[in-house]
Write a protein that holds these residues in place. Sequence first.
Motif, mmCIF file in Angstrom:
data_model
loop_
_atom_site.group_PDB
_atom_site.id
_atom_site.type_symbol
_atom_site.label_atom_id
_atom_site.label_comp_id
_atom_site.label_asym_id
_atom_site.label_seq_id
_atom_site.Cartn_x
_atom_site.Cartn_y
_atom_site.Cartn_z
ATOM 1 N N PRO A 102 0.824 -1.205 0.000
ATOM 2 C CA PRO A 102 0.000 0.000 0.000
ATOM 3 C C PRO A 102 0.861 1.260 0.000
ATOM 4 O O PRO A 102 1.843 1.368 0.742
ATOM 5 C CB PRO A 102 -0.810 -0.136 1.296
ATOM 6 N N GLY A 103 0.483 2.189 -0.880
ATOM 7 C CA GLY A 103 1.229 3.431 -1.040
ATOM 8 C C GLY A 103 2.129 3.453 -2.246
ATOM 9 O O GLY A 103 2.515 4.534 -2.722
ATOM 10 N N ASP A 104 2.504 2.288 -2.797
ATOM 11 C CA ASP A 104 3.348 2.264 -3.995
ATOM 12 C C ASP A 104 2.636 2.938 -5.161
ATOM 13 O O ASP A 104 1.446 2.697 -5.411
ATOM 14 C CB ASP A 104 3.691 0.820 -4.387
ATOM 15 N N ARG A 105 3.368 3.772 -5.893
ATOM 16 C CA ARG A 105 2.846 4.410 -7.094
ATOM 17 C C ARG A 105 3.290 3.593 -8.306
ATOM 18 O O ARG A 105 4.478 3.312 -8.474
ATOM 19 C CB ARG A 105 3.363 5.846 -7.215
ATOM 20 N N ILE A 106 2.325 3.238 -9.152
ATOM 21 C CA ILE A 106 2.580 2.316 -10.255
ATOM 22 C C ILE A 106 2.724 3.088 -11.569
ATOM 23 O O ILE A 106 1.905 3.948 -11.899
ATOM 24 C CB ILE A 106 1.436 1.294 -10.384
ATOM 25 N N THR A 107 3.789 2.777 -12.302
ATOM 26 C CA THR A 107 3.961 3.260 -13.670
ATOM 27 C C THR A 107 4.250 2.057 -14.555
ATOM 28 O O THR A 107 4.635 0.981 -14.067
ATOM 29 C CB THR A 107 5.101 4.278 -13.771
ATOM 30 N N PHE A 108 4.064 2.217 -15.854
ATOM 31 C CA PHE A 108 4.247 1.070 -16.745
ATOM 32 C C PHE A 108 4.492 1.527 -18.174
ATOM 33 O O PHE A 108 4.110 2.637 -18.578
ATOM 34 C CB PHE A 108 3.019 0.151 -16.704
ATOM 35 N N MET A 133 3.890 -5.831 -20.828
ATOM 36 C CA MET A 133 3.853 -4.636 -19.986
ATOM 37 C C MET A 133 4.896 -4.774 -18.889
ATOM 38 O O MET A 133 4.925 -5.764 -18.166
ATOM 39 C CB MET A 133 2.461 -4.456 -19.371
ATOM 40 N N ASP A 134 5.772 -3.778 -18.806
ATOM 41 C CA ASP A 134 6.772 -3.722 -17.750
ATOM 42 C C ASP A 134 6.287 -2.746 -16.690
ATOM 43 O O ASP A 134 6.043 -1.565 -16.975
ATOM 44 C CB ASP A 134 8.123 -3.282 -18.313
ATOM 45 N N VAL A 135 6.132 -3.249 -15.465
ATOM 46 C CA VAL A 135 5.512 -2.490 -14.382
ATOM 47 C C VAL A 135 6.579 -2.055 -13.381
ATOM 48 O O VAL A 135 7.451 -2.850 -13.006
ATOM 49 C CB VAL A 135 4.438 -3.341 -13.674
ATOM 50 N N GLN A 136 6.508 -0.789 -12.982
ATOM 51 C CA GLN A 136 7.406 -0.258 -11.961
ATOM 52 C C GLN A 136 6.586 0.220 -10.760
ATOM 53 O O GLN A 136 5.464 0.681 -10.912
ATOM 54 C CB GLN A 136 8.230 0.919 -12.502
ATOM 55 N N GLY A 143 7.519 -6.000 -11.971
ATOM 56 C CA GLY A 143 7.051 -7.219 -12.627
ATOM 57 C C GLY A 143 6.812 -7.005 -14.101
ATOM 58 O O GLY A 143 6.844 -5.879 -14.608
ATOM 59 N N THR A 144 6.573 -8.107 -14.781
ATOM 60 C CA THR A 144 6.271 -8.097 -16.218
ATOM 61 C C THR A 144 4.993 -8.885 -16.446
ATOM 62 O O THR A 144 4.808 -9.967 -15.867
ATOM 63 C CB THR A 144 7.424 -8.723 -17.024
ATOM 64 N N HIS A 145 4.126 -8.325 -17.271
ATOM 65 C CA HIS A 145 2.840 -8.962 -17.575
ATOM 66 C C HIS A 145 2.737 -9.121 -19.090
ATOM 67 O O HIS A 145 2.762 -8.138 -19.827
ATOM 68 C CB HIS A 145 1.694 -8.095 -17.054
ATOM 69 N N ARG A 146 2.675 -10.361 -19.543
ATOM 70 C CA ARG A 146 2.431 -10.640 -20.965
ATOM 71 C C ARG A 146 0.990 -11.106 -21.126
ATOM 72 O O ARG A 146 0.531 -11.985 -20.396
ATOM 73 C CB ARG A 146 3.383 -11.707 -21.488
ATOM 74 N N PHE A 147 0.304 -10.520 -22.103
ATOM 75 C CA PHE A 147 -1.102 -10.845 -22.328
ATOM 76 C C PHE A 147 -1.289 -11.185 -23.801
ATOM 77 O O PHE A 147 -0.825 -10.449 -24.688
ATOM 78 C CB PHE A 147 -1.979 -9.655 -21.950
ATOM 79 N N ARG A 148 -1.962 -12.305 -24.047
ATOM 80 C CA ARG A 148 -2.087 -12.806 -25.429
ATOM 81 C C ARG A 148 -3.558 -12.987 -25.775
ATOM 82 O O ARG A 148 -4.337 -13.559 -25.006
ATOM 83 C CB ARG A 148 -1.335 -14.126 -25.574
ATOM 84 N N ILE A 149 -3.937 -12.486 -26.932
ATOM 85 C CA ILE A 149 -5.293 -12.678 -27.437
ATOM 86 C C ILE A 149 -5.225 -13.351 -28.801
ATOM 87 O O ILE A 149 -4.182 -13.346 -29.468
ATOM 88 C CB ILE A 149 -6.064 -11.347 -27.565
#
Length: 303
Positions: A102-108, A133-136, A143-149
């Motif tokens: 809680p409190g972390d600010r997310i950028t990507f 998506m590379d998340v900071q 972390g890294t999020h790969r999404f496939r459609i």
Amino acid sequence: MYVLLREFEGRPAATAGRGKDPVNEAMIRHWCEAMGDAHPAYAGPDAVAPPAMLQAWTMGGLSGHADRSSAYDELLALLDGAGYRSVVATDCEQEYLRPLRPGDRITFDAVIESVSPRKTTKLGTGHFVTTRMDVQADGEPAGTHRFRILKYAPAGAPKREAAAGAGAQPAARRPRPVVNRDNRGFWDGVAEHRLLIQRCTGCGTLRFPWLPGCNACASPDWDTVEACGAGTVFSYVVMHHPPFPAFDPPYAVGLVELAEGVRMITNITGVPYDKVRIGMPVRLEFLRVDEDLELPVFRGSEG
């Protein structure tokens, strides 16, 4: 066609995106309640966010993100124009680099990582599109999020190139469910008008949707119990946009809590979409969608 699609690889889908909210206890609580996850690490003064929430902090909601690139929309429009108008999410992969608190600010930042050659699947023929998506968090890699459609033309439906000048197109059909060794028993039950819930034979925990192992004790052994058909609306959304072939918005999609205690996502029928309410009693029925697809849904009553 594929040459044009390949030109999108490496183009940004979002640059310097910012999460609309910092990581916060309220969203963690809502997520855990919806998932039925009571792990103590996700509550209290030293709480961390469940790792699988990684994407949740980057989502833009109905209003979207101002930092979103037009490249992804242009790619989907190109596929739509070629007749691949149906879409299904096929899988995602996540890598976690540090806990979110809680409190972390997310950028990507997000990029169109790959577009596959044309593939033929049980659903139909189309192209797989993968974004990364590379998340900071507070500027640190989180972390890294790969999404496939899969953007596809349903099996049996002619694509635009082949159907030009052919007159009226056949009515769109709903996407077919993916049936595999882990969920085949569920769909066999549906074919018999039975809603089957998995039960761990190690600890007795019921689980839905079907999984290859128990998320309470990790046992791979299970049997099934048949749902009695009673339930209540635990939560719901009304779908207005975007429109999908074979669906007629607006319509209600509910998270129904079964009498047995598990929850499932399903359509709410029998009442207008604007009359659906949390806590509404509903009853299982089976809806014939087309000649070879039948689905379990839940019927509500305004009374």
